[in-house]
Write an enzyme that holds these catalytic residues in place. Structure first.
Site, mmCIF file in Angstrom:
data_model
loop_
_atom_site.group_PDB
_atom_site.id
_atom_site.type_symbol
_atom_site.label_atom_id
_atom_site.label_comp_id
_atom_site.label_asym_id
_atom_site.label_seq_id
_atom_site.Cartn_x
_atom_site.Cartn_y
_atom_site.Cartn_z
ATOM 1 N N LYS A 1 -1.106 61.320 74.069
ATOM 2 C CA LYS A 1 -2.219 62.272 73.900
ATOM 3 C C LYS A 1 -1.693 63.700 73.760
ATOM 4 C CE LYS A 1 -5.517 59.259 76.263
ATOM 5 N NZ LYS A 1 -4.630 58.228 76.850
HETATM 6 P P1 5BU Z 1 -7.791 49.306 80.898
HETATM 7 O O1 5BU Z 1 -7.061 48.780 82.077
HETATM 8 O O2 5BU Z 1 -8.126 48.233 79.850
HETATM 9 O O3 5BU Z 1 -8.997 50.112 81.283
HETATM 10 O O4 5BU Z 1 -6.739 50.322 80.208
HETATM 11 C C1 5BU Z 1 -7.107 51.167 79.167
HETATM 12 C C2 5BU Z 1 -5.920 51.891 78.594
HETATM 13 O O5 5BU Z 1 -6.349 52.610 77.436
HETATM 14 C C3 5BU Z 1 -5.258 52.911 79.498
HETATM 15 O O6 5BU Z 1 -3.863 52.870 79.260
HETATM 16 C C4 5BU Z 1 -5.800 54.260 79.050
HETATM 17 O O7 5BU Z 1 -4.849 55.302 79.113
HETATM 18 C C5 5BU Z 1 -6.123 54.009 77.594
HETATM 19 N N1 5BU Z 1 -7.283 54.762 77.067
HETATM 20 C C6 5BU Z 1 -8.576 54.555 77.521
HETATM 21 O O8 5BU Z 1 -8.819 53.744 78.408
HETATM 22 N N2 5BU Z 1 -9.607 55.256 76.954
HETATM 23 C C7 5BU Z 1 -9.421 56.171 75.984
HETATM 24 O O9 5BU Z 1 -10.382 56.763 75.491
HETATM 25 C C8 5BU Z 1 -8.072 56.366 75.537
HETATM 26 C C9 5BU Z 1 -7.053 55.655 76.097
HETATM 27 BR BR1 5BU Z 1 -7.747 57.597 74.195
#
Ligand code: 5BU
Length: 267
Positions: A93
């Site tokens: 990011k």
């Molecule tokens: P989760 O465990 O499926 O919630 O992980 C989501 C990943 O995606 C996590 O590494 C965040 O940094 C990433 N992410 C997110 O969740 N939402 C966003 O809008 C963005 C990145 Br950009």
């Protein structure tokens, strides 16, 4: 089926080498899954590759959350990922001005030498994409930028008019592979796909087979619905790495994403 038959217009229009590499790998694995490899030990990360590589197309990393990170261990991790036919995507990011973003591609983590993809906000203006591309160029490599057009988290400030400006500017830039869209809201994704057209990819976090609210403001939507609504890659973290059997979970997400692509393209 080959990549053009599977992806249709997206394959024809999204001609960036990295986009095509992604689409071809997805076809080889029958999967549109990027694993958010959010584990904070190197052993945990290595184990994930062993468990999920057959069902996952890309690994999304946060290099700065690994407790026992070392350049040597990271090199080995990236070599292992590449050997397992996985793209490596650092979700850094970036958000600074172009020249600083270029420098931040180097430094201790030296992201330019191992990441195929990175995320960036466009808040500082489009020169950030030139800066990141120059960073890869400094290392004699190529890569693709995913711009944050939407986010999955509750209360985020990426309003529709901001999203639209990101898409207009991003579409005009060859260094942009595509956009991050909100996987938790198919209606928002539909709108994003209409704005983006066929020439760029949309990757979506906020996806889980258990739809609903996650920890600390995260929101989850259904993987198949996200793909039908226009996502080209579902980014799944805890749904896989916290599952009792991450390999089986990865397989289930791969199937759900693939069914979405087949349904979307009437195959
Ligand atoms: P989760 O465990 O499926 O919630 O992980 C989501 C990943 O995606 C996590 O590494 C965040 O940094 C990433 N992410 C997110 O969740 N939402 C966003 O809008 C963005 C990145 Br950009």
């Amino acid at each position: 089926m080959n990549a053009e038959e599977v992806w249709g217009e997206r394959w024809v229009s999204a001609t960036a080498p990295m986009a095509r590499r992604y689409m071809e790998t997805a076809v080889r694995k029958s999967s549109l899954v990027c694993l958010a490899a959010d584990r904070n030990t190197m052993t945990g990360l290595f184990n994930l590759i062993d468990d999920v590589a057959d069902h996952v197309v890309a690994l999304k990393t946060h290099v700065d959350l690994v407790d026992d990170w070392s350049p040597e261990a990271w090199d080995e991790f990236c070599s292992k990922a590449t050997a397992a036919d996985l793209l490596i995507f650092e979700d850094r990011k970036f958000a600074d001005i172009g020249k600083i973003s270029r420098s931040q591609m180097a430094g201790q983590y030296n992201i330019r030498t191992w990441a195929d993809l990175v995320t960036a906000h466009l808040i500082s203006g489009p020169d950030i994409v030139d800066g990141l591309q120059a960073g890869w160029g400094d290392a004699g490599r190529q890569g693709g930028v995913l711009l944050l057009a939407q986010m999955s988290s509750r209360g985020n400030l990426l309003q529709p008019d901001y999203t639209e400006q990101v898409v207009v500017k991003g579409k005009a830039h060859d260094g942009v592979l595509g956009f991050i869209g909100n996987g938790s809201r198919p209606a928002e994704l539909n709108e994003l796909r209409t704005m983006v057209g066929e020439g760029k990819l949309i990757w979506t976090p906020g996806v889980n087979l258990a739809v609903g609210d996650g920890d600390m403001g995260q929101r989850y939507g259904d993987p198949t619905e996200a793909v039908v609504a226009g996502s080209d890659c579902i980014i799944v973290g805890s749904g896989i790495h916290q599952a009792e059997n991450p390999g089986l979970a990865a397989k289930a997400y791969a199937r759900a994403s693939w069914e979405g692509l087949m349904a979307r393209n009437g195959l």
